[in-house]
Design a protein around this motif. Structure first.
Motif, PDB file in Angstrom:
ATOM      1  N   GLY A  32      13.164 -36.655 -46.076  1.00  0.00           N
ATOM      2  CA  GLY A  32      13.350 -36.081 -44.708  1.00  0.00           C
ATOM      3  C   GLY A  32      14.655 -35.592 -43.734  1.00  0.00           C
ATOM      4  O   GLY A  32      15.022 -34.383 -43.716  1.00  0.00           O
ATOM      5  N   PHE A  33      14.920 -36.780 -43.927  1.00  0.00           N
ATOM      6  CA  PHE A  33      16.809 -37.196 -43.621  1.00  0.00           C
ATOM      7  C   PHE A  33      17.457 -36.963 -44.508  1.00  0.00           C
ATOM      8  O   PHE A  33      18.952 -36.160 -44.086  1.00  0.00           O
ATOM      9  N   LEU A  34      16.917 -36.837 -45.863  1.00  0.00           N
ATOM     10  CA  LEU A  34      18.226 -36.520 -46.991  1.00  0.00           C
ATOM     11  C   LEU A  34      18.223 -34.762 -47.026  1.00  0.00           C
ATOM     12  O   LEU A  34      19.245 -33.819 -46.963  1.00  0.00           O
ATOM     13  N   SER A  35      16.445 -34.084 -46.834  1.00  0.00           N
ATOM     14  CA  SER A  35      16.796 -32.780 -46.925  1.00  0.00           C
ATOM     15  C   SER A  35      17.619 -32.073 -45.910  1.00  0.00           C
ATOM     16  O   SER A  35      18.766 -30.856 -45.729  1.00  0.00           O
ATOM     17  N   ASP A  36      17.729 -32.862 -43.667  1.00  0.00           N
ATOM     18  CA  ASP A  36      17.926 -32.282 -43.421  1.00  0.00           C
ATOM     19  C   ASP A  36      19.479 -32.408 -43.264  1.00  0.00           C
ATOM     20  O   ASP A  36      20.306 -31.058 -42.805  1.00  0.00           O
ATOM     21  N   HIS A  37      19.972 -33.649 -43.652  1.00  0.00           N
ATOM     22  CA  HIS A  37      21.565 -33.905 -44.106  1.00  0.00           C
ATOM     23  C   HIS A  37      21.749 -32.670 -44.901  1.00  0.00           C
ATOM     24  O   HIS A  37      23.259 -32.581 -44.099  1.00  0.00           O
ATOM     25  N   LEU A  38      21.795 -32.632 -45.611  1.00  0.00           N
ATOM     26  CA  LEU A  38      22.206 -31.057 -46.790  1.00  0.00           C
ATOM     27  C   LEU A  38      21.738 -30.019 -46.324  1.00  0.00           C
ATOM     28  O   LEU A  38      22.870 -29.550 -46.637  1.00  0.00           O
ATOM     29  N   LYS A  39      21.093 -29.876 -45.574  1.00  0.00           N
ATOM     30  CA  LYS A  39      20.917 -28.532 -45.025  1.00  0.00           C
ATOM     31  C   LYS A  39      21.936 -28.222 -43.670  1.00  0.00           C
ATOM     32  O   LYS A  39      22.430 -27.231 -43.617  1.00  0.00           O
ATOM     33  N   ALA A  40      22.182 -29.119 -43.129  1.00  0.00           N
ATOM     34  CA  ALA A  40      23.166 -29.014 -42.135  1.00  0.00           C
ATOM     35  C   ALA A  40      24.723 -29.137 -43.003  1.00  0.00           C
ATOM     36  O   ALA A  40      25.789 -28.710 -42.705  1.00  0.00           O
ATOM     37  N   GLU A  41      25.111 -29.884 -43.281  1.00  0.00           N
ATOM     38  CA  GLU A  41      26.338 -30.103 -44.517  1.00  0.00           C
ATOM     39  C   GLU A  41      26.411 -29.324 -44.662  1.00  0.00           C
ATOM     40  O   GLU A  41      27.821 -29.156 -45.202  1.00  0.00           O
ATOM     41  N   TYR A  42      25.944 -28.985 -46.234  1.00  0.00           N
ATOM     42  CA  TYR A  42      26.229 -27.625 -47.267  1.00  0.00           C
ATOM     43  C   TYR A  42      25.660 -26.389 -46.903  1.00  0.00           C
ATOM     44  O   TYR A  42      25.330 -25.451 -47.724  1.00  0.00           O
ATOM     45  N   LYS A  43      25.403 -26.073 -45.781  1.00  0.00           N
ATOM     46  CA  LYS A  43      24.325 -24.991 -44.991  1.00  0.00           C
ATOM     47  C   LYS A  43      23.836 -24.745 -46.128  1.00  0.00           C
ATOM     48  O   LYS A  43      23.677 -23.636 -46.238  1.00  0.00           O
ATOM     49  N   SER A  76      17.173 -27.133 -50.103  1.00  0.00           N
ATOM     50  CA  SER A  76      18.029 -28.528 -49.244  1.00  0.00           C
ATOM     51  C   SER A  76      16.786 -30.451 -49.472  1.00  0.00           C
ATOM     52  O   SER A  76      16.862 -30.882 -50.651  1.00  0.00           O
ATOM     53  N   MET A  77      15.614 -29.570 -49.403  1.00  0.00           N
ATOM     54  CA  MET A  77      13.970 -30.725 -50.090  1.00  0.00           C
ATOM     55  C   MET A  77      14.065 -30.175 -51.800  1.00  0.00           C
ATOM     56  O   MET A  77      13.329 -31.520 -51.758  1.00  0.00           O
ATOM     57  N   GLN A  78      14.264 -29.658 -51.885  1.00  0.00           N
ATOM     58  CA  GLN A  78      14.164 -29.812 -53.670  1.00  0.00           C
ATOM     59  C   GLN A  78      15.098 -30.682 -54.371  1.00  0.00           C
ATOM     60  O   GLN A  78      14.952 -31.718 -54.881  1.00  0.00           O
ATOM     61  N   TYR A  79      16.544 -30.545 -53.471  1.00  0.00           N
ATOM     62  CA  TYR A  79      17.347 -31.478 -54.271  1.00  0.00           C
ATOM     63  C   TYR A  79      16.604 -32.884 -53.248  1.00  0.00           C
ATOM     64  O   TYR A  79      17.158 -34.234 -54.446  1.00  0.00           O
ATOM     65  N   SER A  80      16.063 -32.992 -52.288  1.00  0.00           N
ATOM     66  CA  SER A  80      15.252 -34.291 -52.350  1.00  0.00           C
ATOM     67  C   SER A  80      14.512 -34.649 -53.196  1.00  0.00           C
ATOM     68  O   SER A  80      14.352 -36.332 -53.353  1.00  0.00           O
TER      69      SER A  80
END
Length: 487
Positions: A405-416, A422-426
């Motif tokens: 969940g944290f990784l998904s939210d981080h990727l979503k915010a950092e890389y738009k 973002s959840m796929q990558y996580s």
């Protein structure tokens, strides 16, 4: 004063008479009734555990939370479960297991009901209550498999454990289905949490008045049937840590828990986002319902295939259970990768890959439990279950929902990125962990023969130190496991 030799021998003879008499009284189908009751409670256990995942998007909308906070709901449940597993494991090796289970089931039923009344401005109270539900469930999950182990041995035990562990995927699937359908019918997600408490009370009554608790080691006709008391805890833990099969099996279970914990919470919402990305809108309740059916089917087929394949492999390799676990977990990483990747393009192929991947993961459930039970002496099995649960959940599904969940939210915010990408990558993290688990089970398979021989010898009265020295001399003088049918 310590007991005299005569008193010790007298106690041992009394234990053997009690075990023999109880064994005879259970020959008329009582043990199958016990497995049915334990299966029912385990089913309820996993229904309760995954109900939140079936209505996760409604919960997020109600409390206005993101994926990181949603991850807390599963993580805190596992933390409570994990922290109290050792407590109930130690108690389960030393006190009446029926009363411990009843107390835990009643407690978790009450807390689950209370959590359905938490208002929208008190999300952290819901988190706290989910943690307390985990405390109650710890009392059951660490103890129930040891009761089955004391009623059956060898192939009979494997079959009984398969039946018991059918409850994991079926219960998880029902959690998704019941959660989604009840919430839909009642027009609010919190009604999904009001189904299991009443069933939990019924299970308490069944355990109290129908289930018969066997003496420890009954099925193996063990002479070691009583723990040496609370002061033996450190001795038990020291023995478990030096048991290579047990430790490798535990770390393999860590990988299984990591993968299943992450997928259980986020897979339905990830698939729903995939549908929306492809401009399809079936509704979140429909996705949860489909995911529930897939989970049930994959679990039943996976456990059956795992047991059948292990039966064949063990004829050629004593560590066959671990080899099948390795095959299932490492192969699942490939299918899960393609399931996550293919959702960008098609939903139909994705469902096939999800089903196969989950089927392969579920091959491990009963086999991993069986490895623990036959490589650990009867008086340490509850402690071993607790240790495995503690380590498995600490490093596995206590952290994986929050981490993804944290990784998904981080990727979503950092890389738009979108929520879907973002959840796929996580989720690709699960594929790596599954492959690592397969490697650990392969190593475990080489240590199982010696550790199993040692556990059998100690259960039948041999001194642990003498057994350890004999194992270095091709197991000379060690008794063979009793494989005679009990029924």
């Amino acid at each position: 004063m310590p007991p005299t030799l005569a008193e010790t021998e007298s106690d041992g003879e009394e234990d053997r008479v009690e075990t023999r008499n109880f064994d005879i009284s259970m020959r008329m189908g009582t043990r199958y009734v016990a497995v049915a009751i334990l299966f029912t409670v385990n089913l309820l256990n996993y229904m309760d555990r995954y109900t939140i995942a079936g209505v996760l998007q409604q919960v997020q909308a109600f409390y206005k939370i993101g994926n990181t906070e949603a991850g807390y709901l599963q993580a805190i449940f596992i933390v409570g479960y994990m922290l109290f597993s050792p407590v109930f494991g130690v108690l389960g090796d030393r006190f009446n297991r029926k009363y411990l289970m009843v107390g835990g089931i009643f407690f978790w039923s009450c807390i689950t009901l209370a959590s359905s009344f938490v208002p929208s401005e008190s999300f952290w109270l819901l988190v706290l209550l989910r943690g307390l539900v985990g405390v109650g469930e710890a009392s059951y999950s660490t103890i129930a498999p040891t009761i089955i182990s004391d009623m059956f041995t060898q192939s009979q035990r494997s079959m009984a454990l398969m039946a018991f562990y059918f409850a994991i995927p079926v219960g998880a699937g029902l959690g998704y289905i019941v959660g989604a359908e009840v919430a839909k019918a009642a027009h609010h997600w919190y009604w999904a949490l009001r189904v299991t408490p009443g069933l939990g009370v019924i299970c308490c009554l069944l355990i109290l008045f129908v289930l018969k608790e066997p003496p420890r080691g009954m099925a193996e006709h063990a002479t070691l049937t009583h723990s040496t008391g609370l002061r033996s805890i450190l001795t038990d833990l020291n023995s478990l840590v030096r048991n290579k099969s047990f430790m490798l099996n535990t770390f393999g279970f860590v990988c299984v828990a990591f993968v299943t914990g992450a997928l259980a919470l986020f897979a339905p919402s990830f698939v729903y986002d995939g549908y929306k990305a492809l401009d399809l809108h079936p509704g979140s309740a429909t996705i949860s319902l489909d995911f529930g059916f897939v989970t049930c089917g994959a679990g039943v087929i996976g456990i059956l295939c795992g047991g059948a394949l292990a039966y064949v492999v063990k004829k050629k390799h004593a560590g066959g259970d671990a080899l099948v676990c390795a095959l299932g977990l490492s192969s699942s990483s490939i299918f899960l990768f393609f399931a996550i990747f293919s959702l960008t393009y098609t939903v139909y192929v994705t469902w096939i890959f999800i089903f196969v991947g989950m089927t392969l993961v579920c091959m491990n459930w009963s086999l991993s439990a069986d490895i623990l039970l036959y490589t650990v002496v009867p008086t340490r099995r509850s402690t071993a279950e607790a240790f495995m649960n503690f380590v498995g959940h600490l490093l596995g599904d206590a952290g994986s929902p929050y981490l993804l969940g944290f990784l998904s939210d981080h990727l979503k915010a950092e890389y738009k990125l979108t929520s879907f990408v973002s959840m796929q990558y996580s989720l690709y993290t699960c594929c790596v962990v599954a492959m690592l688990g397969g490697c650990l089970y392969i190593i475990c398979s080489f240590y199982i023969p010696s550790d199993r021989a040692k556990a059998d010898a100690i259960a039948h009265g041999a001194e642990e130190e003498r057994v350890s020295s004999q194992l270095t001399n091709n197991y000379e003088g060690l008794p063979e496991a009793d494989d005679a049918p009990l029924l």
